[in-house]
Design an enzyme around this catalytic site. Structure first.
Site, PDB file in Angstrom:
ATOM      1  N   ARG A  61       0.827  -1.214   0.000  1.00  0.00           N
ATOM      2  CA  ARG A  61       0.000   0.000   0.000  1.00  0.00           C
ATOM      3  C   ARG A  61       0.857   1.257   0.000  1.00  0.00           C
ATOM      4  O   ARG A  61       0.524   2.256  -0.633  1.00  0.00           O
ATOM      5  CB  ARG A  61      -0.902   0.035   1.239  1.00  0.00           C
ATOM      6  CG  ARG A  61      -1.995  -0.996   1.206  1.00  0.00           C
ATOM      7  CD  ARG A  61      -2.992  -0.738   2.303  1.00  0.00           C
ATOM      8  NE  ARG A  61      -3.704   0.529   2.122  1.00  0.00           N
ATOM      9  CZ  ARG A  61      -4.411   1.132   3.063  1.00  0.00           C
ATOM     10  NH1 ARG A  61      -4.488   0.595   4.266  1.00  0.00           N
ATOM     11  NH2 ARG A  61      -5.028   2.265   2.826  1.00  0.00           N
ATOM     12  N   ASN A  92      -7.711   9.055   5.543  1.00  0.00           N
ATOM     13  CA  ASN A  92      -6.794   8.387   4.617  1.00  0.00           C
ATOM     14  C   ASN A  92      -5.369   8.361   5.152  1.00  0.00           C
ATOM     15  O   ASN A  92      -4.911   9.305   5.786  1.00  0.00           O
ATOM     16  CB  ASN A  92      -6.813   9.085   3.249  1.00  0.00           C
ATOM     17  CG  ASN A  92      -8.194   9.039   2.623  1.00  0.00           C
ATOM     18  OD1 ASN A  92      -9.021   8.223   3.023  1.00  0.00           O
ATOM     19  ND2 ASN A  92      -8.436   9.903   1.656  1.00  0.00           N
ATOM     20  N   VAL A  93      -4.670   7.285   4.818  1.00  0.00           N
ATOM     21  CA  VAL A  93      -3.282   7.160   5.245  1.00  0.00           C
ATOM     22  C   VAL A  93      -2.318   7.558   4.126  1.00  0.00           C
ATOM     23  O   VAL A  93      -1.110   7.544   4.304  1.00  0.00           O
ATOM     24  CB  VAL A  93      -2.983   5.731   5.777  1.00  0.00           C
ATOM     25  CG1 VAL A  93      -3.705   5.499   7.106  1.00  0.00           C
ATOM     26  CG2 VAL A  93      -3.371   4.644   4.780  1.00  0.00           C
ATOM     27  N   HIS A 109      -6.297   8.456  11.021  1.00  0.00           N
ATOM     28  CA  HIS A 109      -5.898   7.045  11.033  1.00  0.00           C
ATOM     29  C   HIS A 109      -4.420   6.830  10.724  1.00  0.00           C
ATOM     30  O   HIS A 109      -4.023   5.763  10.292  1.00  0.00           O
ATOM     31  CB  HIS A 109      -6.789   6.243  10.057  1.00  0.00           C
ATOM     32  CG  HIS A 109      -8.230   6.205  10.471  1.00  0.00           C
ATOM     33  ND1 HIS A 109      -9.262   5.873   9.621  1.00  0.00           N
ATOM     34  CD2 HIS A 109      -8.819   6.468  11.673  1.00  0.00           C
ATOM     35  CE1 HIS A 109     -10.412   5.939  10.284  1.00  0.00           C
ATOM     36  NE2 HIS A 109     -10.175   6.317  11.519  1.00  0.00           N
ATOM     37  N   GLY A 175     -16.289  11.583   0.193  1.00  0.00           N
ATOM     38  CA  GLY A 175     -15.765  10.247  -0.100  1.00  0.00           C
ATOM     39  C   GLY A 175     -15.562   9.339   1.093  1.00  0.00           C
ATOM     40  O   GLY A 175     -14.577   8.622   1.163  1.00  0.00           O
ATOM     41  N   THR A 176     -16.517   9.360   2.013  1.00  0.00           N
ATOM     42  CA  THR A 176     -16.428   8.394   3.121  1.00  0.00           C
ATOM     43  C   THR A 176     -17.792   7.760   3.359  1.00  0.00           C
ATOM     44  O   THR A 176     -18.823   8.439   3.321  1.00  0.00           O
ATOM     45  CB  THR A 176     -15.902   9.031   4.433  1.00  0.00           C
ATOM     46  OG1 THR A 176     -16.055   8.094   5.507  1.00  0.00           O
ATOM     47  CG2 THR A 176     -16.598  10.328   4.788  1.00  0.00           C
ATOM     48  N   SER A 177     -17.795   6.459   3.599  1.00  0.00           N
ATOM     49  CA  SER A 177     -19.049   5.733   3.821  1.00  0.00           C
ATOM     50  C   SER A 177     -19.623   6.013   5.207  1.00  0.00           C
ATOM     51  O   SER A 177     -20.751   5.639   5.494  1.00  0.00           O
ATOM     52  CB  SER A 177     -18.813   4.238   3.657  1.00  0.00           C
ATOM     53  OG  SER A 177     -17.864   3.792   4.613  1.00  0.00           O
TER      54      SER A 177
HETATM   55  N1  APR Z   1     -15.466  10.270  -5.284  1.00  0.00           N
HETATM   56  C1  APR Z   1     -16.066  10.436  -4.069  1.00  0.00           C
HETATM   57  N2  APR Z   1     -16.487   9.423  -3.317  1.00  0.00           N
HETATM   58  C2  APR Z   1     -16.312   8.180  -3.792  1.00  0.00           C
HETATM   59  C3  APR Z   1     -15.689   7.917  -5.030  1.00  0.00           C
HETATM   60  C4  APR Z   1     -15.256   9.043  -5.785  1.00  0.00           C
HETATM   61  N3  APR Z   1     -14.671   8.898  -6.973  1.00  0.00           N
HETATM   62  N4  APR Z   1     -15.655   6.586  -5.215  1.00  0.00           N
HETATM   63  C5  APR Z   1     -16.203   6.030  -4.122  1.00  0.00           C
HETATM   64  N5  APR Z   1     -16.626   6.980  -3.260  1.00  0.00           N
HETATM   65  C6  APR Z   1     -17.249   6.858  -1.945  1.00  0.00           C
HETATM   66  C7  APR Z   1     -18.103   5.625  -1.734  1.00  0.00           C
HETATM   67  O1  APR Z   1     -19.413   5.849  -2.214  1.00  0.00           O
HETATM   68  C8  APR Z   1     -18.056   5.458  -0.227  1.00  0.00           C
HETATM   69  O2  APR Z   1     -19.074   6.195   0.407  1.00  0.00           O
HETATM   70  O3  APR Z   1     -16.229   6.765  -1.000  1.00  0.00           O
HETATM   71  C9  APR Z   1     -16.696   6.057   0.150  1.00  0.00           C
HETATM   72  C10 APR Z   1     -15.652   5.045   0.526  1.00  0.00           C
HETATM   73  O4  APR Z   1     -16.009   4.415   1.717  1.00  0.00           O
HETATM   74  P1  APR Z   1     -15.032   3.394   2.445  1.00  0.00           P
HETATM   75  O5  APR Z   1     -14.465   2.481   1.412  1.00  0.00           O
HETATM   76  O6  APR Z   1     -15.791   2.798   3.570  1.00  0.00           O
HETATM   77  O7  APR Z   1     -13.830   4.300   2.964  1.00  0.00           O
HETATM   78  P2  APR Z   1     -13.735   5.202   4.276  1.00  0.00           P
HETATM   79  O8  APR Z   1     -15.059   5.763   4.636  1.00  0.00           O
HETATM   80  O9  APR Z   1     -12.610   6.127   4.078  1.00  0.00           O
HETATM   81  O10 APR Z   1     -13.320   4.118   5.362  1.00  0.00           O
HETATM   82  C11 APR Z   1     -13.088   4.559   6.679  1.00  0.00           C
HETATM   83  O11 APR Z   1     -12.318   2.410   7.344  1.00  0.00           O
HETATM   84  O12 APR Z   1     -11.130   0.491   7.043  1.00  0.00           O
HETATM   85  C12 APR Z   1     -11.133   1.722   7.639  1.00  0.00           C
HETATM   86  O13 APR Z   1      -9.270   2.883   8.396  1.00  0.00           O
HETATM   87  C13 APR Z   1      -9.981   2.584   7.221  1.00  0.00           C
HETATM   88  O14 APR Z   1      -9.923   4.989   7.028  1.00  0.00           O
HETATM   89  C14 APR Z   1     -10.644   3.831   6.681  1.00  0.00           C
HETATM   90  C15 APR Z   1     -12.008   3.770   7.334  1.00  0.00           C
END
Ligand code: APR
Length: 235
Positions: A61, A92-93, A109, A175-177
């Site tokens: 990574r 994000n890392v 994180h 961009g976070t779930s």
């Molecule tokens: N632009 C914006 N958002 C996007 C895009 C894009 N091109 N592509 C995907 N997404 C959205 C998805 O719809 C989703 O809501 O980005 C989000 C990604 O979610 P996750 O994969 O769950 O990532 P994140 O929320 O950063 O995860 C949080 O989980 O595993 C841990 O430590 C890890 O920091 C991470 C944390």
């Protein structure tokens, strides 16, 4: 106008803002976790079970993230600094916010480019895109590990992040779930009346907050447009 206090914008970002830079998100289909079991590579228990596997996962990574370039989403947040006091709080890392030029970035994180001792919290070193192996230790003999926050660990920057969110006038969520706590709870630290904008193609759920506008675009498309709007509101 000079001498006026600038409005403060806090921006919470997740893997989605780096998707268009070629770094996979965690929970989308085709996402990073699919090839790996999360609990094996990103939990403190997984580390104790198999350090070699965890080190290898982060070595891969780290290389990928190092080669990635910021996209229009990261860059727009830098432009926002012309008119607002901006703090980016990222889950994000990778270091794409810094690479783009954001001046205030809080890594909730941790960071891929840093490693720390597993016995001495104060020993943290920058290894850029380097690799670490089993047997690489701090001067006290403790195995080095990624300076990232795993499931089952504390989030030391949480209080700093919450303070920024409490102080902000506008919160952007990009961009976070919003599935991983405590980061996901940050939106609820806003003061009443704080405007919240969410940029994400698949609108994550935010319970109990009313003044939320969802922009269902990707980060590279939706963020520059939103930044333009905010700058115009300011002018
Ligand atoms: N632009 C914006 N958002 C996007 C895009 C894009 N091109 N592509 C995907 N997404 C959205 C998805 O719809 C989703 O809501 O980005 C989000 C990604 O979610 P996750 O994969 O769950 O990532 P994140 O929320 O950063 O995860 C949080 O989980 O595993 C841990 O430590 C890890 O920091 C991470 C944390």
């Amino acid at each position: 106008m000079t001498g006026m206090k600038r409005q403060k914008i806090a921006v919470l970002t997740g893997a989605g803002i780096s998707a268009e830079s070629g770094l996979k998100t965690f929970r989308d289909s085709g996402g990073l976790w699919e090839g790996y079991d999360v609990m094996e590579v990103a939990s403190i228990d997984g580390w104790y079970r198999n350090k070699e596997r965890v080190l290898e996962f982060y070595n891969i990574r780290r290389k990928q993230a190092w080669q990635a370039q910021p996209n229009a989403g990261h860059r727009a947040l830098v432009d926002l600094e012309q008119a607002f006091d901006v703090v980016v709080i990222t889950q994000n890392v990778d270091n794409l916010h810094e690479k783009a030029g954001s001046s205030q970035v809080v890594h909730l994180h941790g960071e891929l480019s840093k490693v720390k001792s597993s016995i001495d919290e104060s020993y943290v070193i920058d290894i850029a895109d380097g690799q670490i192996s089993l047997g690489d230790t701090c001067p006290k003999g403790g195995q080095l590990r990624p300076d990232v926050v795993w499931f089952g660990e504390m989030v030391p920057m949480m209080e700093v992040a919450a303070q920024h969110v409490e102080e902000c006038d506008i919160l952007l969520i990009i961009g976070t779930s919003l599935m991983v706590y405590p980061a996901a709870g940050l939106a609820h630290q806003t003061r009443p009346g704080t405007k919240i904008y969410v940029v994400d193609p698949s609108s994550p759920e935010i319970f109990g907050l009313t003044d939320v506008e969802f922009i269902t675009e990707t980060a590279a498309k939706g963020t520059p447009a939103l930044v333009k709007r905010l700058m115009n509101m300011k002018a």
